[in-house]
Design a protein around this motif. Structure first.
Motif, short mmCIF file in Angstrom:
data_model
loop_
_atom_site.label_atom_id
_atom_site.label_comp_id
_atom_site.label_asym_id
_atom_site.label_seq_id
_atom_site.Cartn_x
_atom_site.Cartn_y
_atom_site.Cartn_z
N ALA A 51 0.83 -1.21 0.00
CA ALA A 51 0.00 0.00 0.00
C ALA A 51 0.86 1.26 0.00
CB ALA A 51 -0.93 0.00 1.21
N LEU A 52 2.01 1.20 0.65
CA LEU A 52 2.92 2.35 0.63
C LEU A 52 3.34 2.68 -0.80
CD1 LEU A 52 4.66 4.41 2.26
CD2 LEU A 52 6.47 2.67 2.28
N TYR A 53 3.65 1.64 -1.58
CA TYR A 53 3.97 1.83 -2.99
C TYR A 53 2.76 2.37 -3.76
CZ TYR A 53 8.55 -0.58 -3.48
OH TYR A 53 9.88 -0.93 -3.44
N ALA A 54 1.63 1.69 -3.60
CA ALA A 54 0.44 2.00 -4.40
C ALA A 54 -0.14 3.38 -4.08
CB ALA A 54 -0.61 0.92 -4.21
N GLY A 55 0.10 3.85 -2.86
CA GLY A 55 -0.46 5.14 -2.47
C GLY A 55 0.38 6.34 -2.88
N ALA A 56 1.58 6.11 -3.40
CA ALA A 56 2.48 7.22 -3.74
C ALA A 56 2.06 7.89 -5.05
CB ALA A 56 3.91 6.72 -3.85
N ARG A 57 2.27 9.16 -5.14
CA ARG A 57 2.04 9.88 -6.40
C ARG A 57 3.17 9.62 -7.38
NH1 ARG A 57 -1.32 13.45 -8.43
NH2 ARG A 57 -0.63 15.00 -9.94
N LEU A 58 4.37 9.40 -6.84
CA LEU A 58 5.55 9.16 -7.67
C LEU A 58 6.55 8.35 -6.88
CD1 LEU A 58 7.16 9.95 -10.35
CD2 LEU A 58 8.17 11.80 -8.97
N MET A 59 7.23 7.43 -7.56
CA MET A 59 8.37 6.72 -6.98
C MET A 59 9.63 7.36 -7.55
SD MET A 59 9.94 4.48 -5.25
CE MET A 59 10.69 2.89 -5.04
N ALA A 60 10.47 7.93 -6.70
CA ALA A 60 11.73 8.54 -7.13
C ALA A 60 12.88 7.63 -6.72
CB ALA A 60 11.89 9.92 -6.50
N TYR A 61 13.61 7.12 -7.72
CA TYR A 61 14.67 6.15 -7.45
C TYR A 61 15.91 6.51 -8.28
CZ TYR A 61 16.48 1.56 -6.08
OH TYR A 61 17.21 0.54 -5.52
N PRO A 62 16.60 7.60 -7.89
CA PRO A 62 17.74 8.08 -8.68
C PRO A 62 19.07 7.47 -8.29
CG PRO A 62 17.27 9.64 -6.95
CD PRO A 62 16.30 8.50 -6.76
N SER A 63 19.11 6.15 -8.15
CA SER A 63 20.32 5.45 -7.72
C SER A 63 21.47 5.68 -8.70
CB SER A 63 20.02 3.97 -7.59
OG SER A 63 21.16 3.24 -7.19
N MET B 241 17.26 16.82 -11.91
CA MET B 241 16.37 15.98 -11.12
C MET B 241 15.20 16.80 -10.57
SD MET B 241 17.29 13.49 -7.88
CE MET B 241 18.96 13.25 -8.49
N ALA B 242 15.48 18.00 -10.09
CA ALA B 242 14.43 18.85 -9.53
C ALA B 242 13.40 19.22 -10.59
CB ALA B 242 15.04 20.11 -8.92
N GLN B 243 13.86 19.57 -11.78
CA GLN B 243 12.95 19.92 -12.87
C GLN B 243 12.07 18.73 -13.23
OE1 GLN B 243 14.94 21.57 -16.27
NE2 GLN B 243 13.10 21.58 -17.55
N ALA B 244 12.67 17.53 -13.30
CA ALA B 244 11.90 16.33 -13.63
C ALA B 244 10.91 15.99 -12.52
CB ALA B 244 12.86 15.17 -13.86
N LEU B 245 11.31 16.14 -11.27
CA LEU B 245 10.39 15.88 -10.16
C LEU B 245 9.17 16.79 -10.24
CD1 LEU B 245 12.95 15.50 -7.21
CD2 LEU B 245 11.29 13.75 -7.92
N GLN B 246 9.40 18.06 -10.51
CA GLN B 246 8.29 19.01 -10.59
C GLN B 246 7.33 18.65 -11.72
OE1 GLN B 246 9.50 23.10 -10.45
NE2 GLN B 246 7.43 23.91 -10.72
N GLU B 247 7.90 18.26 -12.87
CA GLU B 247 7.06 17.88 -14.00
C GLU B 247 6.27 16.61 -13.69
OE1 GLU B 247 7.52 16.27 -18.60
OE2 GLU B 247 9.22 17.25 -17.62
N CYS B 248 6.93 15.62 -13.10
CA CYS B 248 6.26 14.35 -12.83
C CYS B 248 5.15 14.50 -11.78
CB CYS B 248 7.27 13.32 -12.35
SG CYS B 248 8.47 12.81 -13.61
N LEU B 249 5.40 15.32 -10.78
CA LEU B 249 4.40 15.50 -9.73
C LEU B 249 3.23 16.36 -10.18
CD1 LEU B 249 6.80 16.06 -6.69
CD2 LEU B 249 5.31 14.09 -7.04
N GLY B 250 3.48 17.28 -11.11
CA GLY B 250 2.45 18.25 -11.48
C GLY B 250 1.72 17.98 -12.77
N ASN B 251 2.20 17.03 -13.58
CA ASN B 251 1.64 16.80 -14.92
C ASN B 251 0.72 15.59 -14.89
OD1 ASN B 251 1.19 16.11 -17.65
ND2 ASN B 251 3.14 17.02 -18.27
#
Length: 394
Positions: A291-303, A349-359
């Protein structure tokens, strides 16, 4: 021809993460595979009866978590103690091969499979699963004792190995480039997500969200041990560049145990948590992880480097869009379904995070592509391809 398999069970201990999860998923399918006549378990010089039994009990019985990070009940093992002492590593590597080989004698007709890199002296055919080459490519990401251990043992192990399985084509190519094994003796077999990782309805999410103090669809998630290779510090730096309203409305949730050399990252996390835009969860009960995975708006994994990157597929199988790195195996694993970023470029990374969360349009497209990609990978397929390697050797 029926197969007689000996499976190294060193990693079959809670919490089941990474190599332990891989070993578990392979083992439980081999137990019922029609071509496997006998499956036995060998660990640290000992024969084990049924190491799967305790791991398959409900959480209330064994208390084991599925999320990265040590369980409060987890006991120190020989392997974890080795990770802290270079002298212990040298003694272990000098003394144990002969003993392990002696304990394995009389099994020439069996196939020995080491899911965790190292094959001991064995008179029959042997298979080794190599998960990554980070100790060679990025030794700075590990304690010196762990690098010493793999440097001392991997070469002799490969000399005893009939065939290598890698968990991605990227790792297979790394082995070929370094001439560690001939190409025709290396097979890439990708991992998969457990069936527990799937899209959840609001009703399915609610108990976990209440237990963890989160709001469904209102957080960005990272799952993994907090250590240098996972690049958590740059992720936090990138998140700090997002608009304040976005950070407060959709905080960054980091779920994972404290790893090696992570004190500075934990200090930065504590500061961000005090500011209200980050949540750190060091331990997640097995019941709540899907549920923790399924409830997220985005998974960020920049390994910075992975052999496979299982959280990427677990998130996709959960219907959660993914942002990950454009390096090592991660583009291969994502299969065109994730947003790729330069993990060394905080502003990118910040630009991509903003796009992914807001689009919203990107979210819907990434969700559909991610579910399709995850569906193309399965543990059943992984084991069928593994058995095909055994059959070739037999």
């Amino acid at each position: 021809m029926k197969l007689d398999i000996i499976l190294a069970a060193d990693a079959l201990r809670p919490p089941l993460t990474g190599i332990g999860r891989y070993t578990f998923e392979v083992a439980r399918r081999l137990t019922r595979h029609e071509e496997v006549a006998r499956l036995r378990y060998f660990s640290m010089g000992q024969w084990l009866d049924d190491p799967l039994a305790a791991l398959e009990k409900p959480p209330s019985e064994n208390g084991s978590p599925a999320a990265p990070g040590p369980s409060p009940r987890e006991r120190a093992t020989l392997r974890t103690r080795l990770a802290t002492s270079r002298m212990a590593v040298r003694v272990y590597c000098a003394l144990t091969p002969m003993y392990f080989g002696w304990r394995l004698r009389g099994n020439r007709q069996s196939i020995y499979h080491a899911p965790n890199y190292i094959v001991p002296p064995f008179e029959g055919r042997a298979v080794s699963t190599v998960h990554d080459l980070s100790h060679i490519l990025y030794p700075q990401f590990h304690p010196r004792a762990r690098v010493d251990y793999l440097n001392l043992t991997l070469g002799p192990s490969l000399a005893r190995t009939s065939h290598v399985i890698t968990v991605s084509e990227a790792v297979r190519q790394e082995m070929i480039e370094r001439r560690l094994m001939p190409p025709d003796r290396i097979t890439a077999i990708l991992e998969a997500a457990d069936a527990a990782f799937r899209p959840h309805t609001p009703q399915m999410l609610d108990p976990a969200m209440q237990a963890l103090g989160l709001r469904a669809g209102k957080y960005c998630l990272f799952v993994g041990t907090v250590e240098p290779r996972k690049n958590v510090e740059r992720l936090i730096q990138a998140y700090e560049l997002l608009p304040q309203d976005m950070r407060r409305e959709c905080p960054l949730v980091i779920a994972g145990g404290k790893g090696w050399n992570s004190e500075a990252v934990h200090a930065r996390m504590a500061k961000a948590q005090a500011e209200g835009w980050l949540r750190y969860v060091s331990f997640v009960d097995q019941r709540w992880l899907p549920a923790l995975y399924a409830g997220a708006r985005l998974m960020a994994y920049p390994s910075l480097y992975e052999g496979f990157g299982l959280p990427i597929v677990e998130a996709m199988a959960s219907g959660t869009p993914v942002l990950t790195s454009n390096t090592s195996c991660m583009p291969e694993v994502a299969g065109g379904a994730a947003k790729l970023v330069n993990p060394l470029d905080v502003e990118d990374m910040a630009q991509a995070l903003q796009e992914c969360l807001g689009n919203e349009a990107w979210q819907a497209d990434a969700r559909a592509k991610g579910l399709a990609r995850a569906a193309s990978l399965s543990w059943d397929r992984c084991v069928e391809e593994t058995v095909a390697v055994y059959r070739q050797l037999a």
